[in-house]
Write a protein that holds these residues in place. Structure first.
Motif, PDB file in Angstrom:
ATOM      1  N   TYR A   1       2.212   5.074  -5.904  1.00 50.77           N
ATOM      2  CA  TYR A   1       2.088   4.654  -4.510  1.00 50.77           C
ATOM      3  C   TYR A   1       1.163   3.450  -4.378  1.00 50.77           C
ATOM      4  O   TYR A   1       1.427   2.548  -3.579  1.00 50.77           O
ATOM      5  CB  TYR A   1       1.585   5.808  -3.630  1.00 50.77           C
ATOM      6  N   SER A   2       0.081   3.421  -5.143  1.00 49.75           N
ATOM      7  CA  SER A   2      -0.829   2.275  -5.101  1.00 49.75           C
ATOM      8  C   SER A   2      -0.121   1.002  -5.551  1.00 49.75           C
ATOM      9  O   SER A   2      -0.255  -0.053  -4.916  1.00 49.75           O
ATOM     10  CB  SER A   2      -2.048   2.528  -5.996  1.00 49.75           C
ATOM     11  N   VAL A   3       0.659   1.094  -6.628  1.00 50.92           N
ATOM     12  CA  VAL A   3       1.424  -0.062  -7.105  1.00 50.92           C
ATOM     13  C   VAL A   3       2.464  -0.462  -6.067  1.00 50.92           C
ATOM     14  O   VAL A   3       2.654  -1.646  -5.769  1.00 50.92           O
ATOM     15  CB  VAL A   3       2.069   0.243  -8.477  1.00 50.92           C
ATOM     16  N   TYR A   4       3.137   0.533  -5.478  1.00 49.65           N
ATOM     17  CA  TYR A   4       4.145   0.290  -4.439  1.00 49.65           C
ATOM     18  C   TYR A   4       3.529  -0.435  -3.246  1.00 49.65           C
ATOM     19  O   TYR A   4       4.105  -1.391  -2.721  1.00 49.65           O
ATOM     20  CB  TYR A   4       4.744   1.637  -4.027  1.00 49.65           C
ATOM     21  N   ALA A   5       2.349  -0.002  -2.812  1.00 49.02           N
ATOM     22  CA  ALA A   5       1.679  -0.642  -1.677  1.00 49.02           C
ATOM     23  C   ALA A   5       1.288  -2.072  -2.029  1.00 49.02           C
ATOM     24  O   ALA A   5       1.438  -2.978  -1.206  1.00 49.02           O
ATOM     25  CB  ALA A   5       0.453   0.162  -1.269  1.00 49.02           C
ATOM     26  N   LEU A   6       0.808  -2.290  -3.254  1.00 46.14           N
ATOM     27  CA  LEU A   6       0.419  -3.638  -3.664  1.00 46.14           C
ATOM     28  C   LEU A   6       1.616  -4.571  -3.796  1.00 46.14           C
ATOM     29  O   LEU A   6       1.497  -5.776  -3.576  1.00 46.14           O
ATOM     30  CB  LEU A   6      -0.357  -3.581  -4.985  1.00 46.14           C
TER      31      LEU A   6
END
Length: 157
Positions: free
Chosen positions: A29-34
């Motif tokens: 999710y962190s990678v997706y948000a970035l």
């Protein structure tokens, strides 16, 4: 007859749930948000990018990532790190985001441009424009996308 029943059983027993660790979900999710932030900014510009995305969606991604971290930490302390992800729901969310990114509007000075990102790109390459949704529909899709993403994150936690 037996082969037909076996094939039918295999096709109908597909479980849309993915079981994984909460820290894997947090990392993805962190990678997706970035990745989502630059994608949206590349397809929009001007006051639309600043107001709708950086102010609203950027705040949303920051808050949800922080809450996801606290949730993962809390679940780790309770030794409940396994979560189920509904893959069908996830595909619908990604489809909405792709729609919003492809048809995201730019600004032309003080007003909103006539076409979104993909129709403008197609027009520049001399391809016919078959579908150009209005700005209100794209904005509604963005809000629906963020709402469904919130429900997804609540479901995972």
């Amino acid at each position: 007859m037996v082969v037909t029943e076996a094939v039918f059983t295999i096709l109908m027993d597909v479980d849309p749930m993915i079981k994984t660790n909460i820290w894997v979900v947090f990392f993805l999710y962190s990678v997706y948000a970035l990745i989502s932030i630059p994608l949206f900014l590349m397809t929009s510009g001007g006051w639309i990018a600043v107001f709708f995305y950086l102010a609203f969606s950027g705040f949303f991604y920051i808050i949800t990532t922080i809450l996801m971290f606290f949730n993962a930490t809390f679940r780790t302390k309770r030794r409940r790190t396994k979560v189920k992800i509904n893959s069908d729901f996830l595909i619908k969310i990604l489809g909405l985001q792709i729609f919003v990114i492809l048809f995201n509007y730019d600004t032309c000075g003080e007003t909103t441009c006539y076409h979104g990102f993909l129709p403008t790109l197609l027009e520049e390459m001399s391809f016919p424009i078959l579908f150009a949704p209005p700005f209100v529909l794209v904005l509604f899709a963005l809000l629906l996308y963020l709402g469904l993403l919130s429900l997804f994150l609540l479901d995972v936690s």
